[in-house]
Design a protein around this motif. Structure first.
Motif, PDB file in Angstrom:
ATOM      1  N   ASN A  29       0.889  -1.137   0.036  1.00  9.54           N
ATOM      2  CA  ASN A  29      -0.006  -0.033  -0.100  1.00  9.54           C
ATOM      3  C   ASN A  29       0.803   1.097  -0.078  1.00  9.54           C
ATOM      4  N   GLU A  30       0.262   2.433   0.019  1.00 11.79           N
ATOM      5  CA  GLU A  30       0.955   3.779  -0.066  1.00 11.79           C
ATOM      6  C   GLU A  30       2.003   3.883   0.997  1.00 11.79           C
ATOM      7  N   THR A  31       1.703   3.402   2.273  1.00  9.15           N
ATOM      8  CA  THR A  31       2.667   3.407   3.303  1.00  9.15           C
ATOM      9  C   THR A  31       3.836   2.471   3.319  1.00  9.15           C
ATOM     10  N   GLY A  32       3.422   1.389   2.796  1.00  8.05           N
ATOM     11  CA  GLY A  32       4.258   0.466   2.732  1.00  8.05           C
ATOM     12  C   GLY A  32       5.346   0.640   1.512  1.00  8.05           C
ATOM     13  N   LEU A  67       6.071   0.628  11.431  1.00  2.00           N
ATOM     14  CA  LEU A  67       7.366   0.351  10.855  1.00  2.00           C
ATOM     15  C   LEU A  67       7.804  -1.130  11.171  1.00  2.00           C
ATOM     16  N   ASP A  68       7.781  -1.270  12.423  1.00  2.00           N
ATOM     17  CA  ASP A  68       8.032  -2.810  12.992  1.00  2.00           C
ATOM     18  C   ASP A  68       7.413  -3.773  12.505  1.00  2.00           C
ATOM     19  N   HIS A  69       6.014  -3.608  12.466  1.00  2.00           N
ATOM     20  CA  HIS A  69       4.934  -4.367  11.726  1.00  2.00           C
ATOM     21  C   HIS A  69       5.607  -4.899  10.320  1.00  2.00           C
ATOM     22  N   PHE A  70       5.580  -3.768   9.437  1.00  2.00           N
ATOM     23  CA  PHE A  70       6.346  -3.906   7.979  1.00  2.00           C
ATOM     24  C   PHE A  70       7.477  -4.583   8.101  1.00  2.00           C
ATOM     25  N   MET A  71       8.563  -4.326   8.653  1.00  6.91           N
ATOM     26  CA  MET A  71       9.603  -5.001   8.834  1.00  6.91           C
ATOM     27  C   MET A  71       9.650  -6.394   9.092  1.00  6.91           C
ATOM     28  N   ALA A  72       8.741  -6.665  10.169  1.00  5.44           N
ATOM     29  CA  ALA A  72       8.425  -8.266  10.355  1.00  5.44           C
ATOM     30  C   ALA A  72       7.920  -8.767   9.371  1.00  5.44           C
ATOM     31  N   MET A  73       6.894  -8.344   8.415  1.00  4.05           N
ATOM     32  CA  MET A  73       6.362  -8.968   7.279  1.00  4.05           C
ATOM     33  C   MET A  73       7.521  -8.808   6.261  1.00  4.05           C
ATOM     34  N   LEU A  74       8.597  -8.205   6.126  1.00  2.71           N
ATOM     35  CA  LEU A  74       9.696  -8.125   5.323  1.00  2.71           C
ATOM     36  C   LEU A  74      10.557  -9.131   5.565  1.00  2.71           C
ATOM     37  N   LYS A  75      10.767  -9.556   6.844  1.00  4.35           N
ATOM     38  CA  LYS A  75      11.623 -10.614   7.404  1.00  4.35           C
ATOM     39  C   LYS A  75      11.019 -12.033   7.162  1.00  4.35           C
ATOM     40  N   ALA A  76       9.642 -12.022   7.430  1.00  2.09           N
ATOM     41  CA  ALA A  76       8.903 -13.339   6.939  1.00  2.09           C
ATOM     42  C   ALA A  76       8.868 -13.636   5.689  1.00  2.09           C
ATOM     43  N   LEU A  77       9.218 -12.717   4.718  1.00  2.20           N
ATOM     44  CA  LEU A  77       9.343 -12.947   3.436  1.00  2.20           C
ATOM     45  C   LEU A  77      10.800 -13.287   3.042  1.00  2.20           C
ATOM     46  N   SER A  78      11.579 -12.872   3.661  1.00  2.00           N
ATOM     47  CA  SER A  78      12.906 -13.365   3.501  1.00  2.00           C
ATOM     48  C   SER A  78      13.671 -12.050   2.812  1.00  2.00           C
ATOM     49  N   LEU A  79      12.796 -11.015   2.866  1.00  2.00           N
ATOM     50  CA  LEU A  79      13.239  -9.961   2.030  1.00  2.00           C
ATOM     51  C   LEU A  79      14.422  -8.997   2.900  1.00  2.00           C
ATOM     52  N   ILE A  80      14.598  -9.227   4.306  1.00  2.00           N
ATOM     53  CA  ILE A  80      15.506  -8.656   5.280  1.00  2.00           C
ATOM     54  C   ILE A  80      16.063  -9.826   6.026  1.00  2.00           C
TER      55      ILE A  80
END
Length: 82
Positions: A29-32, A67-80
């Motif tokens: 989304n826009e914020t992401g 931001l923490d929630h978004f970063m957790a999602m990125l980590k779950a997707l192995s993007l970070i």
């Protein structure tokens, strides 16, 4: 935090994200999209929180939580990585 994988992503202005390494695409989304672009430009977590509070009507505590929630999602997707 290792954000090297994020640098390889193709991101367009509509929030379409493509990972050329595995062929997987995502939408944000826009914020992401805002956060992803900041991460790709090397902005620190604290700087992103400040940018979020300036760009959107959100207090620092909620911006950090989002931001923490978004970063957790990125980590779950192995993007970070940690």
């Amino acid at each position: 935090m290792n954000t090297e994988q994020l640098m390889t992503l193709a991101v367009n202005k509509n929030g379409f994200v493509f990972d050329p390494e595995n062929g997987i695409s995502y939408t944000v989304n826009e914020t992401g999209l805002f956060i992803l672009q900041k991460l790709q430009s090397g902005v620190t977590k604290e700087e992103i929180i400040n940018c979020l509070t300036e760009e959107y009507e959100v207090n620092p505590k909620n911006a950090e939580s989002d931001l923490d929630h978004f970063m957790a999602m990125l980590k779950a997707l192995s993007l970070i990585e940690d």
